[in-house]
Every structure is written in structure tokens, then in C-alpha cells.
Scaffold this motif. Structure first.
Motif, PDB file in Angstrom:
ATOM      1  N   UNK A  33       0.812  -1.220   0.000  1.00 45.97           N
ATOM      2  CA  UNK A  33       0.000   0.000   0.000  1.00 45.97           C
ATOM      3  C   UNK A  33       0.842   1.266   0.000  1.00 45.97           C
ATOM      4  N   UNK A  34       1.994   1.264   0.654  1.00 40.02           N
ATOM      5  CA  UNK A  34       2.756   2.494   0.823  1.00 40.02           C
ATOM      6  C   UNK A  34       4.180   2.425   0.283  1.00 40.02           C
ATOM      7  N   UNK A  35       4.915   1.398   0.629  1.00 35.26           N
ATOM      8  CA  UNK A  35       6.337   1.350   0.286  1.00 35.26           C
ATOM      9  C   UNK A  35       6.562   1.138  -1.208  1.00 35.26           C
ATOM     10  N   UNK A  36       5.926   0.140  -1.806  1.00 33.49           N
ATOM     11  CA  UNK A  36       6.173  -0.160  -3.210  1.00 33.49           C
ATOM     12  C   UNK A  36       5.713   0.966  -4.142  1.00 33.49           C
ATOM     13  N   UNK A  37       4.534   1.580  -3.933  1.00 33.30           N
ATOM     14  CA  UNK A  37       4.176   2.722  -4.794  1.00 33.30           C
ATOM     15  C   UNK A  37       5.156   3.894  -4.658  1.00 33.30           C
ATOM     16  N   UNK A  38       5.667   4.143  -3.471  1.00 33.55           N
ATOM     17  CA  UNK A  38       6.636   5.218  -3.286  1.00 33.55           C
ATOM     18  C   UNK A  38       7.930   4.914  -4.029  1.00 33.55           C
ATOM     19  N   UNK A  39       8.397   3.675  -3.948  1.00 35.14           N
ATOM     20  CA  UNK A  39       9.632   3.291  -4.638  1.00 35.14           C
ATOM     21  C   UNK A  39       9.431   3.353  -6.145  1.00 35.14           C
ATOM     22  N   UNK A  40       8.235   3.024  -6.614  1.00 33.67           N
ATOM     23  CA  UNK A  40       7.965   3.047  -8.053  1.00 33.67           C
ATOM     24  C   UNK A  40       8.133   4.453  -8.623  1.00 33.67           C
ATOM     25  N   UNK A  41       7.831   5.474  -7.844  1.00 32.51           N
ATOM     26  CA  UNK A  41       8.003   6.839  -8.334  1.00 32.51           C
ATOM     27  C   UNK A  41       9.476   7.211  -8.457  1.00 32.51           C
ATOM     28  N   UNK A  42      10.348   6.502  -7.789  1.00 33.74           N
ATOM     29  CA  UNK A  42      11.777   6.803  -7.832  1.00 33.74           C
ATOM     30  C   UNK A  42      12.514   6.075  -8.956  1.00 33.74           C
ATOM     31  N   UNK A  43      11.893   5.043  -9.515  1.00 39.78           N
ATOM     32  CA  UNK A  43      12.540   4.237 -10.546  1.00 39.78           C
ATOM     33  C   UNK A  43      12.028   4.686 -11.913  1.00 39.78           C
ATOM     34  N   UNK A  44      12.901   5.151 -12.774  1.00 36.82           N
ATOM     35  CA  UNK A  44      12.446   5.561 -14.106  1.00 36.82           C
ATOM     36  C   UNK A  44      12.114   4.335 -14.962  1.00 36.82           C
ATOM     37  N   UNK A  45      10.936   4.374 -15.569  1.00 37.04           N
ATOM     38  CA  UNK A  45      10.504   3.275 -16.431  1.00 37.04           C
ATOM     39  C   UNK A  45      10.427   3.813 -17.853  1.00 37.04           C
ATOM     40  N   UNK A  46      11.210   3.249 -18.770  1.00 38.50           N
ATOM     41  CA  UNK A  46      11.151   3.730 -20.162  1.00 38.50           C
ATOM     42  C   UNK A  46       9.843   3.316 -20.825  1.00 38.50           C
ATOM     43  N   UNK A  47       9.341   4.187 -21.675  1.00 39.33           N
ATOM     44  CA  UNK A  47       8.132   3.878 -22.429  1.00 39.33           C
ATOM     45  C   UNK A  47       8.520   3.109 -23.691  1.00 39.33           C
ATOM     46  N   UNK A  48       8.327   1.824 -23.657  1.00 36.92           N
ATOM     47  CA  UNK A  48       8.672   0.987 -24.793  1.00 36.92           C
ATOM     48  C   UNK A  48       7.392   0.656 -25.562  1.00 36.92           C
ATOM     49  N   UNK A  49       7.353   1.033 -26.813  1.00 34.97           N
ATOM     50  CA  UNK A  49       6.202   0.721 -27.646  1.00 34.97           C
ATOM     51  C   UNK A  49       6.693   0.034 -28.920  1.00 34.97           C
ATOM     52  N   UNK A  50       5.820  -0.743 -29.510  1.00 37.39           N
ATOM     53  CA  UNK A  50       6.135  -1.435 -30.749  1.00 37.39           C
ATOM     54  C   UNK A  50       5.303  -0.823 -31.862  1.00 37.39           C
ATOM     55  N   UNK A  51       5.951  -0.491 -32.951  1.00 35.32           N
ATOM     56  CA  UNK A  51       5.230   0.039 -34.115  1.00 35.32           C
ATOM     57  C   UNK A  51       4.879  -1.122 -35.027  1.00 35.32           C
ATOM     58  N   UNK A  52       3.734  -0.988 -35.664  1.00 35.12           N
ATOM     59  CA  UNK A  52       3.327  -2.058 -36.584  1.00 35.12           C
ATOM     60  C   UNK A  52       3.858  -1.815 -37.957  1.00 35.12           C
TER      61      UNK A  52
END
Length: 52
Positions: A33-52
Motif C-alpha cells: 500500500x505504501x512502500x512499493x508505490x513510493x519506490x515506483x516513483x523513484x525508478x524511471x521506467x522507459x516507455x517501450x512501444x512497438x510500431x506495426x
């Protein structure tokens, strides 16, 4: 550490197990509820998309 925790819990074995299960559930709730969502804001996640 776990033996010390087991010794300080009151009651017979069944009560100790129930208390430990409740403690584990409470810790997991706080983490999800608290720790994992807070840590998620600190970790940059690249936006990976696939083009058709």
C-alpha cells in the motif's frame, strides 16, 4: 532473531502462529500500500512501444 520473536509472543503454539500470520499480513499490506508505490516513483521506467 526469529527465535527471540517466537519467545516473546504470548500463548500456546496455535496462538503464536496466528499472531505471526497477522503480523506478516500487516507487513505485506504496508509494503504493497505504501512502500512499493513510493519506490515506483523513484525508478524511471522507459516507455517501450512497438510500431506495426
Amino acid at each position: 532473531m526469529y527465535a527471540a520473536l517466537w519467545r516473546i509472543l504470548p500463548g500456546p503454539v496455535v496462538v503464536k502462529l496466528l499472531i505471526l500470520l497477522a503480523l506478516i499480513a500487516a507487513v505485506l499490506y504496508v509494503l504493497f500500500a505504501f512502500a512499493f508505490p513510493w519506490v515506483q516513483t523513484l525508478i524511471p521506467v522507459p516507455d517501450a512501444t512497438l510500431d506495426e
